[in-house]
Structures are given as C-alpha cells and as structure tokens.
Design a protein around this motif. Structure first.
Motif, PDB file in Angstrom:
ATOM      1  N   ASP A  59       0.813  -1.218   0.000  1.00  0.00           N
ATOM      2  CA  ASP A  59       0.000   0.000   0.000  1.00  0.00           C
ATOM      3  C   ASP A  59       0.848   1.271   0.000  1.00  0.00           C
ATOM      4  O   ASP A  59       0.560   2.219  -0.726  1.00  0.00           O
ATOM      5  CB  ASP A  59      -0.943   0.009   1.212  1.00  0.00           C
ATOM      6  N   LYS A  60       1.936   1.278   0.801  1.00  0.00           N
ATOM      7  CA  LYS A  60       2.751   2.496   0.892  1.00  0.00           C
ATOM      8  C   LYS A  60       3.559   2.702  -0.385  1.00  0.00           C
ATOM      9  O   LYS A  60       3.702   3.827  -0.864  1.00  0.00           O
ATOM     10  CB  LYS A  60       3.650   2.440   2.118  1.00  0.00           C
ATOM     11  N   CYS A  61       4.112   1.623  -0.962  1.00  0.00           N
ATOM     12  CA  CYS A  61       4.856   1.765  -2.215  1.00  0.00           C
ATOM     13  C   CYS A  61       3.895   2.161  -3.334  1.00  0.00           C
ATOM     14  O   CYS A  61       4.247   2.946  -4.215  1.00  0.00           O
ATOM     15  CB  CYS A  61       5.595   0.468  -2.562  1.00  0.00           C
ATOM     16  N   GLY A  62       2.673   1.636  -3.271  1.00  0.00           N
ATOM     17  CA  GLY A  62       1.665   2.014  -4.271  1.00  0.00           C
ATOM     18  C   GLY A  62       1.335   3.493  -4.162  1.00  0.00           C
ATOM     19  O   GLY A  62       1.177   4.187  -5.163  1.00  0.00           O
ATOM     20  N   LYS A  63       1.283   3.983  -2.939  1.00  0.00           N
ATOM     21  CA  LYS A  63       0.976   5.397  -2.721  1.00  0.00           C
ATOM     22  C   LYS A  63       2.064   6.280  -3.354  1.00  0.00           C
ATOM     23  O   LYS A  63       1.772   7.301  -3.976  1.00  0.00           O
ATOM     24  CB  LYS A  63       0.887   5.663  -1.211  1.00  0.00           C
ATOM     25  N   VAL A  64       3.329   5.834  -3.204  1.00  0.00           N
ATOM     26  CA  VAL A  64       4.457   6.562  -3.797  1.00  0.00           C
ATOM     27  C   VAL A  64       4.302   6.616  -5.324  1.00  0.00           C
ATOM     28  O   VAL A  64       4.666   7.599  -5.968  1.00  0.00           O
ATOM     29  CB  VAL A  64       5.795   5.859  -3.417  1.00  0.00           C
ATOM     30  N   MET A  65       3.702   5.559  -5.903  1.00  0.00           N
ATOM     31  CA  MET A  65       3.500   5.546  -7.359  1.00  0.00           C
ATOM     32  C   MET A  65       2.207   6.263  -7.763  1.00  0.00           C
ATOM     33  O   MET A  65       1.842   6.286  -8.924  1.00  0.00           O
ATOM     34  CB  MET A  65       3.470   4.089  -7.870  1.00  0.00           C
ATOM     35  N   GLY A  66       1.495   6.798  -6.770  1.00  0.00           N
ATOM     36  CA  GLY A  66       0.273   7.554  -7.058  1.00  0.00           C
ATOM     37  C   GLY A  66      -0.975   6.705  -7.147  1.00  0.00           C
ATOM     38  O   GLY A  66      -2.008   7.144  -7.659  1.00  0.00           O
ATOM     39  N   PHE A  67      -0.930   5.467  -6.612  1.00  0.00           N
ATOM     40  CA  PHE A  67      -2.101   4.585  -6.677  1.00  0.00           C
ATOM     41  C   PHE A  67      -3.048   4.856  -5.514  1.00  0.00           C
ATOM     42  O   PHE A  67      -2.610   5.205  -4.426  1.00  0.00           O
ATOM     43  CB  PHE A  67      -1.680   3.102  -6.608  1.00  0.00           C
ATOM     44  N   PRO A  68      -4.359   4.641  -5.714  1.00  0.00           N
ATOM     45  CA  PRO A  68      -5.295   4.809  -4.582  1.00  0.00           C
ATOM     46  C   PRO A  68      -5.169   3.666  -3.574  1.00  0.00           C
ATOM     47  O   PRO A  68      -4.641   2.597  -3.914  1.00  0.00           O
ATOM     48  CB  PRO A  68      -6.671   4.772  -5.254  1.00  0.00           C
TER      49      PRO A  68
ATOM     50  N   PHE B 289      12.566   1.593  -2.025  1.00  0.00           N
ATOM     51  CA  PHE B 289      11.693   1.830  -3.182  1.00  0.00           C
ATOM     52  C   PHE B 289      11.515   3.338  -3.398  1.00  0.00           C
ATOM     53  O   PHE B 289      11.612   3.845  -4.520  1.00  0.00           O
ATOM     54  CB  PHE B 289      10.342   1.154  -2.927  1.00  0.00           C
ATOM     55  N   LEU B 290      11.301   4.048  -2.298  1.00  0.00           N
ATOM     56  CA  LEU B 290      11.099   5.500  -2.360  1.00  0.00           C
ATOM     57  C   LEU B 290      12.339   6.204  -2.910  1.00  0.00           C
ATOM     58  O   LEU B 290      12.267   7.021  -3.834  1.00  0.00           O
ATOM     59  CB  LEU B 290      10.784   6.011  -0.940  1.00  0.00           C
ATOM     60  N   TYR B 291      13.535   5.868  -2.376  1.00  0.00           N
ATOM     61  CA  TYR B 291      14.785   6.510  -2.824  1.00  0.00           C
ATOM     62  C   TYR B 291      15.101   6.155  -4.272  1.00  0.00           C
ATOM     63  O   TYR B 291      15.590   6.984  -5.032  1.00  0.00           O
ATOM     64  CB  TYR B 291      15.951   6.101  -1.907  1.00  0.00           C
ATOM     65  N   PHE B 292      14.827   4.911  -4.644  1.00  0.00           N
ATOM     66  CA  PHE B 292      15.067   4.462  -6.016  1.00  0.00           C
ATOM     67  C   PHE B 292      14.253   5.338  -6.987  1.00  0.00           C
ATOM     68  O   PHE B 292      14.779   5.866  -7.967  1.00  0.00           O
ATOM     69  CB  PHE B 292      14.657   2.985  -6.129  1.00  0.00           C
ATOM     70  N   LEU B 293      12.967   5.525  -6.672  1.00  0.00           N
ATOM     71  CA  LEU B 293      12.111   6.327  -7.563  1.00  0.00           C
ATOM     72  C   LEU B 293      12.536   7.800  -7.566  1.00  0.00           C
ATOM     73  O   LEU B 293      12.571   8.431  -8.621  1.00  0.00           O
ATOM     74  CB  LEU B 293      10.648   6.224  -7.123  1.00  0.00           C
TER      75      LEU B 293
END
Ligand code: KG4
Ligand code: ZN
Length: 337
Positions: free
Chosen positions: A172-181, A221-225
C-alpha cells in the motif's frame, strides 16, 4: 445439535456480517467503505461512522440471505481486536445489544485467529479439503505479517512476526508513492501481470529467525524512484508494470523464504496462507510451486475469505461455542491483542 452463529466483523474499514450453521456458511455480506480512497489510507473517524450507518442493514441482509430468523441464533460472535478502536466499538456494542436482546451468549474473537481459521469455513464443495493439525499458516494482511502454528482450532502459537511494517503495508505504501489509490495491493497485482519481475532490484531485509521486516524495502523503493525521477520525470508512468512486478516479486520472495524456513524448523507439511495479501496471484503461484517441490499439502482460502470478512469470525465463534468459551457483557474491544 444445531449451532447457528451470527458474526460481526468491524475491525477496519469493512462492515461484514455472516451467518454460519454447524461450520457451514449460510451468508457472508460485506459493505466496503470507498470513502477512504481519496485519503490514501483508512481514516479512523470516517470508518467508525460508516460502520454505524452500515451495521443494521448489513445484519438484516445477512439474516435474510441465510433464511434464518433471530430466534434460531445460538450466539453472537464479534471481532474484539486487534483493529481500529472506534471501528471495533461499533461492532462490539452492536453484538452486545443483539446478544442481550435475544438472551444468547456473546463470543469475542481475535481477528488474527479468525484469518487463520478461514481455512475451516465449510462449504458443500470443500468439506473434505480443510487442513488437519498441526497446521502452519502464513498470515499476511494490511496490519500483520505472522507465521502461526495451529495445534487445534483454539491453540495458536506465533512463531514469526514483523518487527516493523506488514507486507500489505509495503504494497500500500509503495503504491501510494507511485500515485495509486488505497489499497494499492490489488492494483499492483494486476499491473504486475504484464511486467518483468527482474527489471529492478530492491533491498531485501536480513532479519534473523522467522521474523520479517518491510520498512527498509519501502524506503529503498522511495529513494530508487526519487533518483530515477530526477533523470526522467515520467519514470513511473513509463515503467509501471515492471515496477509493480519487481516490487511484488521482492515481497513474495521475502514471505516464501521465511515460510520455507518455518516448515523446515517445525517439520509441518500442512501449510496455508491467509489474510488480504494471500489474494495476491504471485504469492499464490509461488506458494503452490514451493509446496509442490517440498511435498506440502497446500491450502489457499477463497479470495472472498482472504480480506476482512465475518465468515471467518463466525467459524472461530463456532469452535469457541463448542468449547463453551463465552464473553461477559463487560468485555471491551482492544486495539492490540
Ligand atoms: O486482511 P485485510 O483485508 O485487512 C487487514 O486485516 O489488514 O488485508 C488488507 C491488505 C491491504 O494491504 C491490501 O493492499 C492487501 O491486503 N491486498 C493485496 C491484494 N488484495 C488485498 N495485496 C496484494 N495483492 C492483492 N491481490
Ligand atoms: Zn484482517
């Protein structure tokens, strides 16, 4: 003896009511709360209010669909915790009122115990396919990641736990970083189907024993993006499927490795997965593949019994009823159990 249980689940953002007779499910209704989507996560105050609005109509429908009158009920089971306190209070108070009005026993249920016992919900087509004991179960949900050994219906031993985030939170948190609901898990699962799981490599935790950790993966994941977006502002849009497949592959790998270790340590070959994340198609495939290699008898619940539902509360309530394990009316919900 006929035992008919009415069960209430309200630990998070789903209001669910089920009716179960002698282990067989008669109805299982769920009112989802779409209101949280816009906020990127469950808003506790809104969840409690929605439970309050939904609980009477959902109970009414569950009884009607089961074709059961309130006079035929033997007990009311409800989720005591863990979960959001305001949400739990709605279900607990409603269950108390119902049991008191009908003068029948009240049964408190641990939500995590219920996720595991979802494997024992009987339906005509599966009655000879339930696990036998001892049963080893990987419980993966939005709030929990545990490895559990059940020695019988009511004896639960936790042999592995997350030291920080849950697997569902990582989705859920990585999805949020990608802009997913919210919740992002199901969408990541869908998008990953057309992606390459070896496209990107994310850091895996090294936690001793049977415990898990997912907060490092989330940060990596966050730093990579963040670094990629500096060079290509459209990096996420251009690599969506590969990002989802690589992230999902990493999470599945962490989960399966620990489950294999647990099966080796305990020597148990009756193995299952449960909880919302067990709906994930890559986890299901990897689990079946690993089980096949290792001679496990594998158990995967129906998708409708993986995420939060009252059928699993009902089956747990049923086995507690058979042992006479009832709650007093002074019972209080617990956010942590
Ligand atoms: O068991 P559950 O409904 O609620 C808790 O007790 O936490 O689990 C919800 C979690 C969410 O994190 C959601 O993203 C995840 O289960 N989930 C999935 C999938 N379906 C639900 N995660 C990955 N793939 C899915 N197909
Ligand atoms: Zn749950």
């Amino acid at each position: 003896m006929t035992v008919t249980i009415l069960a209430i689940e309200s630990s998070c953002d789903d209001t669910s009511v089920a009716v179960l007779r002698n282990g067989y499910i008669l109805s299982n209704l769920i009112a989802n709360q779409d209101i949280h989507m816009a906020y990127g996560g469950v808003v506790p105050e809104l969840a409690s209010r929605a439970h309050q609005a939904n609980i009477v109509p959902v109970t009414d429908l569950a009884l009607r669909e089961a074709g059961i009158s309130t006079r035929e009920l033997n007990a009311v089971a409800f989720t005591r915790g863990p979960g959001l306190l305001g949400s739990l209070l709605v279900g607990t108070s409603f269950a108390k009122g119902f049991a008191l009005a009908l003068n029948i026993p009240l049964i408190d249920v641990n939500h995590l115990h219920a996720h595991v016992l979802a494997h024992f919900i009987l339906e005509k087509e599966n009655e000879d396919k339930v696990p036998s004991f001892p049963f080893l179960c990987l419980l993966v949900s939005g709030g929990h990641t545990r490895i559990i050994v059940m020695r019988d219906y009511l004896s639960m031993e936790v042999i592995g736990n997350t030291i920080d985030d849950a697997a569902g939170e990582a989705f859920d948190k990585c999805g949020k970083v990608m802009g997913f609901p919210y919740p992002a898990g199901p969408l990541i699962d869908k998008l990953a189907k057309t992606g390459n799981k070896n496209a990107f490599v994310f850091s895996k935790p090294s936690v001793k024993g049977l415990d898990f950790s997912f907060s490092g993966l989330k940060t990596s994941f966050l730093y990579f993006l963040r670094d990629k977006i500096v060079k290509d502002p459209c990096f996420i849009e251009n690599n969506r499927a590969d990002l989802c497949a690589s992230l999902q592959g990493t999470i599945v790998n962490i989960l399966i490795n620990k489950l294999v270790k647990a099966a080796q340590i305990t020597g148990i070959k009756e193995v299952g997965i449960a909880g919302g994340v067990s709906a994930n198609s890559a986890l299901r495939d990897a689990f079946i593949g690993e089980g096949g290699k290792r001679g496990w008898k594998v158990y995967i619940p129906k998708v409708s019994y993986t995420t939060d539902n009252a059928a699993m509360i009902a089956v747990t309530g049923y086995y507690k009823y058979l042992q006479g394990q009832f709650a007093g009316h002074d019972v209080i919900p617990l956010a942590r159990l």
